[in-house]
Design a protein around this motif. Sequence first.
Motif, mmCIF file in Angstrom:
data_model
loop_
_atom_site.group_PDB
_atom_site.id
_atom_site.type_symbol
_atom_site.label_atom_id
_atom_site.label_comp_id
_atom_site.label_asym_id
_atom_site.label_seq_id
_atom_site.Cartn_x
_atom_site.Cartn_y
_atom_site.Cartn_z
ATOM 1 N N ILE A 27 0.825 -1.205 0.000
ATOM 2 C CA ILE A 27 0.000 0.000 0.000
ATOM 3 C C ILE A 27 0.859 1.255 0.000
ATOM 4 N N LYS A 28 1.982 1.173 0.697
ATOM 5 C CA LYS A 28 2.858 2.347 0.841
ATOM 6 C C LYS A 28 3.198 2.965 -0.509
ATOM 7 N N GLY A 29 3.429 2.119 -1.487
ATOM 8 C CA GLY A 29 3.852 2.637 -2.780
ATOM 9 C C GLY A 29 2.701 2.933 -3.730
ATOM 10 N N MET A 30 1.473 2.855 -3.252
ATOM 11 C CA MET A 30 0.340 2.997 -4.170
ATOM 12 C C MET A 30 -0.512 4.214 -3.845
ATOM 13 N N SER A 31 -1.230 4.688 -4.853
ATOM 14 C CA SER A 31 -2.185 5.771 -4.603
ATOM 15 C C SER A 31 -3.526 5.164 -4.187
ATOM 16 N N ALA A 32 -4.396 6.003 -3.616
ATOM 17 C CA ALA A 32 -5.714 5.515 -3.200
ATOM 18 C C ALA A 32 -6.458 4.911 -4.389
ATOM 19 N N ASN A 33 -6.340 5.530 -5.568
ATOM 20 C CA ASN A 33 -7.031 5.004 -6.749
ATOM 21 C C ASN A 33 -6.497 3.636 -7.146
ATOM 22 N N GLU A 34 -5.182 3.450 -7.029
ATOM 23 C CA GLU A 34 -4.602 2.142 -7.360
ATOM 24 C C GLU A 34 -5.080 1.073 -6.384
ATOM 25 N N ILE A 35 -5.191 1.449 -5.105
ATOM 26 C CA ILE A 35 -5.685 0.487 -4.107
ATOM 27 C C ILE A 35 -7.123 0.094 -4.433
ATOM 28 N N GLY A 66 -8.036 -7.289 -3.733
ATOM 29 C CA GLY A 66 -7.455 -7.846 -2.507
ATOM 30 C C GLY A 66 -6.990 -6.749 -1.572
ATOM 31 N N LEU A 67 -6.214 -5.823 -2.125
ATOM 32 C CA LEU A 67 -5.694 -4.727 -1.303
ATOM 33 C C LEU A 67 -6.819 -3.841 -0.809
ATOM 34 N N THR A 92 -11.011 10.852 -4.817
ATOM 35 C CA THR A 92 -10.032 10.490 -3.779
ATOM 36 C C THR A 92 -9.164 11.695 -3.420
ATOM 37 N N ALA A 93 -8.850 12.531 -4.416
ATOM 38 C CA ALA A 93 -7.997 13.694 -4.141
ATOM 39 C C ALA A 93 -8.692 14.665 -3.192
ATOM 40 N N GLU A 153 -2.212 6.172 7.024
ATOM 41 C CA GLU A 153 -3.538 6.045 7.637
ATOM 42 C C GLU A 153 -4.553 6.897 6.880
ATOM 43 N N ILE A 154 -4.138 8.093 6.482
ATOM 44 C CA ILE A 154 -5.045 8.965 5.724
ATOM 45 C C ILE A 154 -5.422 8.295 4.400
ATOM 46 N N LYS A 155 -4.428 7.681 3.765
ATOM 47 C CA LYS A 155 -4.690 7.011 2.485
ATOM 48 C C LYS A 155 -5.740 5.909 2.658
ATOM 49 N N LYS A 156 -5.593 5.148 3.748
ATOM 50 C CA LYS A 156 -6.572 4.081 4.008
ATOM 51 C C LYS A 156 -7.958 4.671 4.233
ATOM 52 N N LEU A 157 -8.005 5.776 4.963
ATOM 53 C CA LEU A 157 -9.304 6.397 5.245
ATOM 54 C C LEU A 157 -9.933 6.970 3.981
#
Length: 298
Positions: free
Chosen positions: A90-98, A103-104, A148-149, A283-287
């Motif tokens: 996840i660290k290397g990905m954007s919210a849109n990619e997740i 699975g992610l 997402t932005a 954490e913000i990205k996950k939220l």
Amino acid sequence: MAEHNPFPGENNTGHVWDDNLRELKNPPPRWWMLGLWASILWVVGYSLLYPSWPVGQEPTPGILGWSQMKEYQEGMAQVEAKRAKFEDQIKGMSANEILADPGLKQYTLASAKVLFGDNCSACHGSGGQGNPGYPVLADDDWLYGGTTAKIAESIAIGRQGAMTPHKDILTEAEIDTLAKWTVQMAETNGEGGSEEGWNLFKTKGCTACHGQSGNGVLAELPGGNIVTVGAANLTDGIWRFKPGGYESARYTIVNGVNQPSNPDARNAVMPAFGQTGQLTDQEIKKLVVYVHELGGGQ
Ligand code: HEC
Ligand code: HEC
């Protein structure tokens, strides 16, 4: 005693009461004795293998070296190892990619649910359904935009929409007309506002924040992005401030929103979680993924 035993030859102890009540000496059944010895052996074996006898503060450790704490820690280490794999990805990905990776996405939603409960649900409700004074996140009605932005921006830098108080700008009659117009708009999805109300809305500066059509949008950009200053959508029947209706609309128009100089103004402050350091970028990205999936992400 035996010589007074009125039941000689019987396997009794010789104790007799009331002439014929006597105590017999029958051995317990064999299966019962075997069970007793087996359980004694089991206790001895168990207490040698596992922690058992309390000695001081600690129990005897047992030959196997097993402990509940150790088992728990090993379990946690396994969970951590599984998590670390996802967290690194996840660290290397954007919210849109997740969002595009099922699975992610599933992992992120599960993990963000706890973050949302700890940091957001006090204001926005446990499922993002909103609370009086706090906007619903589980719908597609956005003050600032549901890409997402935009969601990331809302969480990281916070939001604080401001509306001018109009008590010294408008006459009582104008305020009354506009409050009624707001109710008409809410009840008819923006179709049925009175002409008088529309005229005031367009000439008294309301459109600068609420947009030409009153839906809170100043401009629509490609990619679902909208330009807003966070002004409420007056055309969707969703009341931003409860209980809604005439008095509620009137109160907002008279007193405004987020005015430090006016204690009667409505309060609507979304904390800046990225700036206070309360949440990490991860954490913000996950939220962002979580809020996007609550129902109304664009
Ligand atoms: C102290 C109360 C409070 C807490 C805690 C809070 N919010 Fe908010 N949030 C608000 C308010 C109030 C607004 C609306 C701000 C406005 O009207 O300008 C808002 C707005 C938002 C928006 C913009 C909604 C839109 O329609 O554009 C998002 C997204 C959001 N919050 C997400 C979160 C998340 C995620 C958390 C947890 C990390 C959180 N909020 C915690 C009060 C809060
Ligand atoms: C400076 C920008 C600005 C101006 C000018 C403005 N508003 Fe607002 N208005 C807002 C913001 C921001 C909110 C609250 C949105 C939030 O915090 O969620 C709001 C909320 C409202 C609400 C509450 C809606 C609800 O659902 O509870 C009403 C009603 C309203 N405005 C009517 C008006 C009218 C009528 C005018 C013109 C006389 C006007 N506004 C002018 C920014 C503005």
